[in-house]
Design a protein around this motif. Structure first.
Motif: not given
Length: 344
Positions: A64, A209, A245, A248-249, A251-255, A257
């Motif tokens: 990343k 993030y 944790c 898991e988190l 793996a989200r796409d935060v773009q 946000e």
């Protein structure tokens, strides 16, 4: 500067350090019967010590960030990485560090804890980077220089060419704190790691993030410097629950946000600029705005009365009558703006 020049800056006792060897460091095979670490044998998900090297989490974060796993360190917040810089490079009561001001307060706190002198250099007009003044503040015992970019509390990011001038003119290690880089208009300086062995870049998973509660800070540098960080840190500095944790988190796409925060930053900046009590909204590449107002403490108190919490920076040199306002959700921002618009 070559990597050997940087390694010569490391404290002699750190070079000679025999790092603590954990049970998990010594065994690299498949899962088996673990009778090596004096753990409770009854499984509950957390009865075993976590991976001291955070290999799986690093394998997720490294791509990343566009770096090799060997070029990164995961700390208990960025504060651990800041503290390690002092412990690795600075002899107490002998060496010193140079830092910009105003900036993140933990550089001075960590220096005080480690009994190391801090030489602060005030930012120039419009919070510009005073490259010549920073270099002039250094002497033969200056081991570290701290530059936060985008800076806190001013919010501005410094041009890459100016950072390069510091890297080329400074004989120590330049630590660039990029806690807010995900909201910025220019890319991370991690792209310069191969070119400048005396560069350490700090980042965090707390901001873009959204993992502030997990306390996961990142450092990036040459593999040689990161190996020293790994030797000096406490063995199990990241707990298993936090790593699970985070995996898991992440793996989200935060773009999406990040895009909302950046869009709201522009909207809020324009709205604040039209308020009668606001004198200046400073440009920002971070997820906050530094705002100069007519009466900072009175406005701060008015916001607190409405349960809107901001940061009063008015007593910080260079930030007279300034509040630092984090960009929240659109609804939170509207609630703050209503108070500021009506303030007299």
């Amino acid at each position: 500067m070559e990597i050997n020049d940087v390694l010569r800056l490391v404290r002699k006792n750190i070079k000679a350090l025999a790092p603590y060897s954990t049970a998990r460091d010594e065994y690299k095979g498949a899962l088996g019967v673990f009778l090596d670490a004096n753990e409770n044998p009854f499984e509950n998900g957390y009865n075993r010590y976590p991976d001291p090297r955070q290999a799986e989490l690093k394998s997720i974060i490294a791509p990343k960030k566009g770096v090799a796993v060997e070029q990164m360190f995961i700390g208990n917040g960025s504060d651990e990485a800041i503290d390690l810089c002092f412990r690795i490079f600075c002899e107490p009561r002998i060496d010193n560090v140079v830092a910009i001001a105003p900036s993140y307060g933990m550089y001075r706190v960590s220096a005080d804890i480690n009994d190391v002198e801090v030489r602060e250099v005030q930012l120039g007009e419009e919070f510009s980077l005073p490259v010549d003044e920073l270099l002039a503040a250094c002497d033969g015992n200056t081991k570290l220089m701290f530059v936060c970019s985008p800076n806190n509390p001013s919010g501005n990011i410094f041009p890459v060419e100016e950072i390069k001038r510091l890297l080329e003119g400074f004989k120590g290690v330049l630590v660039v704190d990029e806690a807010y880089i995900d909201f910025a208009s220019q890319p991370s300086l991690t792209t310069l790691l191969g070119e400048y062995p005396n560069l350490v870049v700090l980042q965090t998973l707390s901001k873009a993030y959204g993992l502030a509660g997990l306390r996961l800070g990142l450092a990036f540098a040459s593999k040689e410097i990161m190996a020293i960080f790994a030797n000096v840190k406490y063995p199990y500095n990241i707990n298993k629950a936090g790593m699970e944790c985070a995996k898991e988190l992440l793996a989200r796409d935060v773009q999406a946000e990040i895009d909302v925060v950046k869009s709201e930053r522009e909207r809020v900046a324009a709205a604040l600029a039209s308020c009668p009590c606001v004198k200046r909204v400073f440009p920002s590449d971070a997820n906050f705005l530094l705002v100069q107002v007519s009466a900072a403490r009175a406005l701060y108190d008015a916001l607190i009365a409405e349960q809107v919490i901001v940061r009063d920076r008015s007593k910080v040199k260079g930030c007279s009558e300034c509040l630092r306002i984090t960009i929240g959700t659109p609804a939170e921002n509207d609630r703050m703006l209503a108070v500021v618009r009506n303030f007299k």
